[in-house]
Motif scaffolding. Structure first.
Motif, PDB file in Angstrom:
ATOM      1  N   GLU A   7       0.842  -1.198   0.000  1.00 19.63           N
ATOM      2  CA  GLU A   7       0.000   0.000   0.000  1.00 19.63           C
ATOM      3  C   GLU A   7       0.879   1.252   0.000  1.00 19.63           C
ATOM      4  O   GLU A   7       0.620   2.220  -0.692  1.00 19.63           O
ATOM      5  N   PHE A   8       1.958   1.189   0.777  1.00 13.64           N
ATOM      6  CA  PHE A   8       2.843   2.356   0.869  1.00 13.64           C
ATOM      7  C   PHE A   8       3.525   2.632  -0.459  1.00 13.64           C
ATOM      8  O   PHE A   8       3.698   3.770  -0.868  1.00 13.64           O
ATOM      9  N   ILE A  11       1.008   4.355  -2.750  1.00 13.71           N
ATOM     10  CA  ILE A  11       0.808   5.758  -2.382  1.00 13.71           C
ATOM     11  C   ILE A  11       2.010   6.576  -2.821  1.00 13.71           C
ATOM     12  O   ILE A  11       1.884   7.630  -3.434  1.00 13.71           O
ATOM     13  N   PHE A  15       0.771   8.856  -5.671  1.00 12.60           N
ATOM     14  CA  PHE A  15       0.133  10.005  -5.030  1.00 12.60           C
ATOM     15  C   PHE A  15       1.073  10.907  -4.241  1.00 12.60           C
ATOM     16  O   PHE A  15       0.730  12.045  -3.946  1.00 12.60           O
ATOM     17  N   ILE A  29       1.724  14.528   2.563  1.00  7.97           N
ATOM     18  CA  ILE A  29       1.568  13.069   2.726  1.00  7.97           C
ATOM     19  C   ILE A  29       2.749  12.467   3.490  1.00  7.97           C
ATOM     20  O   ILE A  29       3.883  12.879   3.283  1.00  7.97           O
ATOM     21  N   GLY A  30       2.473  11.486   4.332  1.00  5.22           N
ATOM     22  CA  GLY A  30       3.563  10.709   4.919  1.00  5.22           C
ATOM     23  C   GLY A  30       3.492  10.540   6.419  1.00  5.22           C
ATOM     24  O   GLY A  30       4.127   9.653   6.968  1.00  5.22           O
ATOM     25  N   ASP A  31       2.746  11.364   7.103  1.00  5.74           N
ATOM     26  CA  ASP A  31       2.609  11.183   8.552  1.00  5.74           C
ATOM     27  C   ASP A  31       1.162  10.770   8.832  1.00  5.74           C
ATOM     28  O   ASP A  31       0.391  10.517   7.917  1.00  5.74           O
ATOM     29  N   ASP A  32       0.767  10.729  10.102  1.00  7.18           N
ATOM     30  CA  ASP A  32      -0.602  10.323  10.426  1.00  7.18           C
ATOM     31  C   ASP A  32      -1.620  11.370  10.020  1.00  7.18           C
ATOM     32  O   ASP A  32      -2.771  11.058   9.720  1.00  7.18           O
ATOM     33  N   LEU A  90      -7.600  12.358  -0.540  1.00 10.66           N
ATOM     34  CA  LEU A  90      -8.165  11.403  -1.497  1.00 10.66           C
ATOM     35  C   LEU A  90      -8.331  10.043  -0.828  1.00 10.66           C
ATOM     36  O   LEU A  90      -7.349   9.441  -0.409  1.00 10.66           O
ATOM     37  N   ILE A  92      -9.447   6.316  -1.639  1.00 12.76           N
ATOM     38  CA  ILE A  92      -9.634   5.542  -2.859  1.00 12.76           C
ATOM     39  C   ILE A  92      -9.777   4.058  -2.507  1.00 12.76           C
ATOM     40  O   ILE A  92      -8.980   3.516  -1.770  1.00 12.76           O
ATOM     41  N   LEU A 120      -2.262  17.654  -2.896  1.00 14.25           N
ATOM     42  CA  LEU A 120      -2.826  16.421  -2.324  1.00 14.25           C
ATOM     43  C   LEU A 120      -2.040  16.173  -1.039  1.00 14.25           C
ATOM     44  O   LEU A 120      -0.840  15.909  -1.077  1.00 14.25           O
ATOM     45  N   GLY A 122      -3.029  14.078   1.686  1.00 11.16           N
ATOM     46  CA  GLY A 122      -3.230  12.838   2.428  1.00 11.16           C
ATOM     47  C   GLY A 122      -4.391  12.066   1.870  1.00 11.16           C
ATOM     48  O   GLY A 122      -4.982  12.460   0.861  1.00 11.16           O
ATOM     49  N   GLY A 123      -4.716  10.965   2.521  1.00 13.04           N
ATOM     50  CA  GLY A 123      -5.838  10.166   2.050  1.00 13.04           C
ATOM     51  C   GLY A 123      -5.851   8.806   2.679  1.00 13.04           C
ATOM     52  O   GLY A 123      -5.254   8.598   3.735  1.00 13.04           O
ATOM     53  N   ASP A 124      -6.521   7.886   1.992  1.00 11.20           N
ATOM     54  CA  ASP A 124      -6.605   6.528   2.489  1.00 11.20           C
ATOM     55  C   ASP A 124      -6.741   5.616   1.277  1.00 11.20           C
ATOM     56  O   ASP A 124      -7.352   6.005   0.264  1.00 11.20           O
ATOM     57  N   THR A 125      -6.172   4.428   1.364  1.00 20.63           N
ATOM     58  CA  THR A 125      -6.201   3.495   0.243  1.00 20.63           C
ATOM     59  C   THR A 125      -6.677   2.142   0.765  1.00 20.63           C
ATOM     60  O   THR A 125      -6.076   1.605   1.692  1.00 20.63           O
TER      61      THR A 125
HETATM   62  P1  ADP Z   1      -2.669   5.681   8.731  1.00 26.97           P
HETATM   63  O1  ADP Z   1      -2.739   4.198   8.763  1.00 26.97           O
HETATM   64  O2  ADP Z   1      -1.873   6.290   9.835  1.00 26.97           O
HETATM   65  O3  ADP Z   1      -4.003   6.333   8.544  1.00 26.97           O
HETATM   66  P2  ADP Z   1      -1.883   5.315   6.034  1.00 26.97           P
HETATM   67  O4  ADP Z   1      -0.927   4.166   6.046  1.00 26.97           O
HETATM   68  O5  ADP Z   1      -3.280   5.055   5.644  1.00 26.97           O
HETATM   69  O6  ADP Z   1      -1.813   6.050   7.430  1.00 26.97           O
HETATM   70  O7  ADP Z   1      -1.305   6.442   5.071  1.00 26.97           O
HETATM   71  C1  ADP Z   1       0.061   6.853   5.107  1.00 26.97           C
HETATM   72  C2  ADP Z   1       0.151   8.232   4.510  1.00 26.97           C
HETATM   73  O8  ADP Z   1      -0.255   8.196   3.147  1.00 26.97           O
HETATM   74  C3  ADP Z   1      -0.751   9.253   5.191  1.00 26.97           C
HETATM   75  O9  ADP Z   1      -0.085  10.503   5.158  1.00 26.97           O
HETATM   76  C4  ADP Z   1      -1.977   9.280   4.319  1.00 26.97           C
HETATM   77  O10 ADP Z   1      -2.634  10.516   4.405  1.00 26.97           O
HETATM   78  C5  ADP Z   1      -1.364   9.044   2.927  1.00 26.97           C
HETATM   79  N1  ADP Z   1      -2.278   8.396   1.978  1.00 26.97           N
HETATM   80  C6  ADP Z   1      -2.863   7.171   2.051  1.00 26.97           C
HETATM   81  N2  ADP Z   1      -3.619   6.906   0.963  1.00 26.97           N
HETATM   82  C7  ADP Z   1      -3.545   8.014   0.173  1.00 26.97           C
HETATM   83  C8  ADP Z   1      -4.112   8.376  -1.079  1.00 26.97           C
HETATM   84  N3  ADP Z   1      -4.928   7.562  -1.762  1.00 26.97           N
HETATM   85  N4  ADP Z   1      -3.798   9.593  -1.561  1.00 26.97           N
HETATM   86  C9  ADP Z   1      -3.000  10.421  -0.886  1.00 26.97           C
HETATM   87  N5  ADP Z   1      -2.416  10.153   0.275  1.00 26.97           N
HETATM   88  C10 ADP Z   1      -2.688   8.951   0.818  1.00 26.97           C
END
Ligand code: ADP
Ligand code: MG
Length: 314
Positions: A7-8, A11, A15, A29-32, A90, A92, A120, A122-125
């Motif tokens: 997943e990392f 991203i 992204f 992007i990259g921290d919590d 974002l 996704i 952009l 941050g987000g979640d995947t």
């Molecule tokens: P956490 O588990 O702490 O919520 P994640 O592992 O989900 O963190 O995400 C790691 C980093 O990547 C965070 O900064 C998060 O905002 C970013 N991130 C995750 N998915 C996406 C995405 N689809 N687009 C942009 N940033 C993303």
């Protein structure tokens, strides 16, 4: 997300490679969490929109267009309040990891984001049925945001651009034959948010909304929130030549008033301020005391139902 594809890594590759460029971003992007710097005297405007495969778009829709539209509809909400976009997140959900799809999606997203210096941040995947959500953040001077609730009796009603092109684009995408199809299709697949117009309307418009569900429905929200009614003038509704042709051939004159996806702005202005309105906008009617939405057409006044697209209607 399956362990086979990190997943990392995803991203990072698709992204996180663009460096933040907006002055408001103190951590991307990259921290919590991401961190944003909100200048003194400003409010943060926040909006979110989701697109679900099979509901908002057909399977196999071009990922570049999808990303563009997803971002555009969010920026359009900021535009309607006169907010200056700064950042988006974002979320996704992907059924599979398709690298060429991701590449095209991210290039469509960043192409539009860069036009507005939107980061952009941050987000979640996750894995599951294809679902795309953007949350957009913008800045507006405290107390100045354009709301739906400020229209007054006697204010004039305006729209930016032309109406009905996206609605015609949808019909063309579904098989309707038409001579000039390029512009309507472009307006349907790649709407442009009216960010500059929204900013130009600060301290001018008394109420504003973006047209996502159709003029009658969205103007209806201004009327509800402002506790007023309105009368439009059919002659003054701005229509492109393609939409004029469509209306002539089909007699479906309600289409430009009820079809969604135009993402133009509809706003109201007190008569003493109309000289300040951008030239790209047209006056289409007037705010009245009598509730409801009416339109003058061929010497008659007709009532328009405020109908738009609703997810839970039957
Ligand atoms: P956490 O588990 O702490 O919520 P994640 O592992 O989900 O963190 O995400 C790691 C980093 O990547 C965070 O900064 C998060 O905002 C970013 N991130 C995750 N998915 C996406 C995405 N689809 N687009 C942009 N940033 C993303
Ligand atoms: Mg965390």
């Amino acid at each position: 997300m399956s362990a086979a594809v990190s997943e990392f890594g995803l991203i990072q590759q698709y992204f996180a490679s663009n460096q933040p460029g907006n002055l408001s971003t103190s951590l991307g992007i990259g921290d919590d969490c991401a961190l944003l710097n909100i200048p003194h005297g400003y409010e943060l405007a926040i909006t979110t929109d989701t697109m679900v495969e099979g509901v908002h778009f057909l399977p196999n829709t071009d990922p570049e267009c999808l990303a563009h539209k997803l971002l555009a509809v969010n920026l359009s909400d900021l535009a309607s309040m006169g907010a200056n976009p700064i950042a988006v997140t974002l979320a996704i959900t992907l059924p599979v990891v398709d690298r060429s799809w991701l590449k095209r999606f991210s290039s469509g997203l960043f192409a539009l984001a860069q036009q507005y210096s939107v980061d952009l941040i941050g987000g979640d995947t996750t894995s599951g049925s294809l679902t795309l959500t953007i949350q957009a953040l913008g800045l507006v001077k405290a107390g100045q945001a354009l709301r739906r609730s400020g229209a007054k009796v006697g204010d004039l009603i305006y729209v930016s651009g032309c109406l009905g092109d996206a609605g015609l684009g949808l019909k063309i995408a579904q098989g309707y034959q038409c001579q000039e199809s390029a512009i309507p299709l472009q307006r349907f697949h790649k709407p442009m948010p009216r960010v500059e117009t929204g900013l130009a309307l600060l301290e001018i418009a008394s109420a504003c909304i973006d047209i996502s569900d159709g003029l009658s429905s969205d103007l209806g929200h201004i009327l509800d929130k402002s506790a007023v009614g309105a009368c439009l003038d059919w002659q003054k509704i701005p229509l492109s030549s393609s939409v004029q042709d469509y209306v002539k051939t089909s007699s479906d004159w309600l289409m430009p008033l009820t079809a969604g996806d135009d993402y133009e702005l509809c706003f109201t202005v007190a008569p003493e301020k109309i000289e300040l309105i951008p030239e790209s906008c047209s006056q289409i009617g007037v705010i009245e005391q009598q509730p409801g939405l009416r339109i003058k057409k061929s010497g008659k006044t007709e009532i328009i139902e405020a109908k738009g697209f609703e997810h839970f209607s039957k």
